[in-house]
Design a protein around this motif. Structure first.
Motif, PDB file in Angstrom:
ATOM      1  N   VAL A  31       0.842  -1.203   0.000  1.00 54.95           N
ATOM      2  CA  VAL A  31       0.000   0.000   0.000  1.00 54.95           C
ATOM      3  C   VAL A  31       0.875   1.251   0.000  1.00 54.95           C
ATOM      4  O   VAL A  31       0.594   2.219  -0.722  1.00 54.95           O
ATOM      5  N   PHE A  68       2.276   1.671  -3.425  1.00 55.84           N
ATOM      6  CA  PHE A  68       1.197   2.069  -4.327  1.00 55.84           C
ATOM      7  C   PHE A  68       0.938   3.570  -4.221  1.00 55.84           C
ATOM      8  O   PHE A  68       0.814   4.267  -5.235  1.00 55.84           O
ATOM      9  N   ARG A  74      -0.313  -0.236 -10.507  1.00 53.97           N
ATOM     10  CA  ARG A  74      -1.244  -1.333 -10.789  1.00 53.97           C
ATOM     11  C   ARG A  74      -0.638  -2.699 -10.497  1.00 53.97           C
ATOM     12  O   ARG A  74      -1.335  -3.630 -10.111  1.00 53.97           O
ATOM     13  N   VAL A 114      -1.334  -3.929  -6.920  1.00 51.72           N
ATOM     14  CA  VAL A 114      -2.698  -4.176  -6.457  1.00 51.72           C
ATOM     15  C   VAL A 114      -2.956  -5.666  -6.252  1.00 51.72           C
ATOM     16  O   VAL A 114      -3.463  -6.080  -5.204  1.00 51.72           O
ATOM     17  N   ARG A 115      -2.594  -6.491  -7.197  1.00 52.40           N
ATOM     18  CA  ARG A 115      -2.896  -7.920  -7.093  1.00 52.40           C
ATOM     19  C   ARG A 115      -2.235  -8.589  -5.886  1.00 52.40           C
ATOM     20  O   ARG A 115      -2.902  -9.305  -5.146  1.00 52.40           O
ATOM     21  N   LEU A 170      -4.145  -7.592  -2.779  1.00 54.55           N
ATOM     22  CA  LEU A 170      -5.460  -8.238  -2.722  1.00 54.55           C
ATOM     23  C   LEU A 170      -5.335  -9.713  -2.369  1.00 54.55           C
ATOM     24  O   LEU A 170      -6.123 -10.239  -1.581  1.00 54.55           O
TER      25      LEU A 170
END
Length: 81
Positions: free
Chosen positions: A42, A45, A58, A61-62, A65
């Motif tokens: 995070v 990001f 991007r 993100v995966r 998650l």
């Protein structure tokens, strides 16, 4: 972005509050390491988004998650024992 910007300091405070405490098992260590991973993802990001490096952001993100989903699954499995 405002919500994401509030997340790393909150996670850092929570992780720091665990300093010096002994773990009760492997599951606790998993939660600790997964939380550290999410915090790092995070934070990276946010930095990339602020620098308008959208493609790099991007890519983070995966993994974040996936770590969140695995944490939730570990919590569900803990309740079914």
């Amino acid at each position: 972005m405002a919500l994401l910007s509030e997340l790393p300091p909150a996670i850092s405070v929570a992780l720091d509050s665990l300093g010096g405490k002994m773990t009760t098992g492997v599951e606790d260590l998993y939660y600790l390491y997964a939380s550290r991973h999410i915090n790092t993802a995070v934070d990276a990001f946010i930095v990339l988004r602020r620098e308008h490096r959208i493609d790099g952001a991007r890519l983070l993100v995966r993994p974040a998650l996936e770590a969140m989903l695995r944490l939730q699954l570990a919590g569900v499995r803990r309740h079914f024992r």
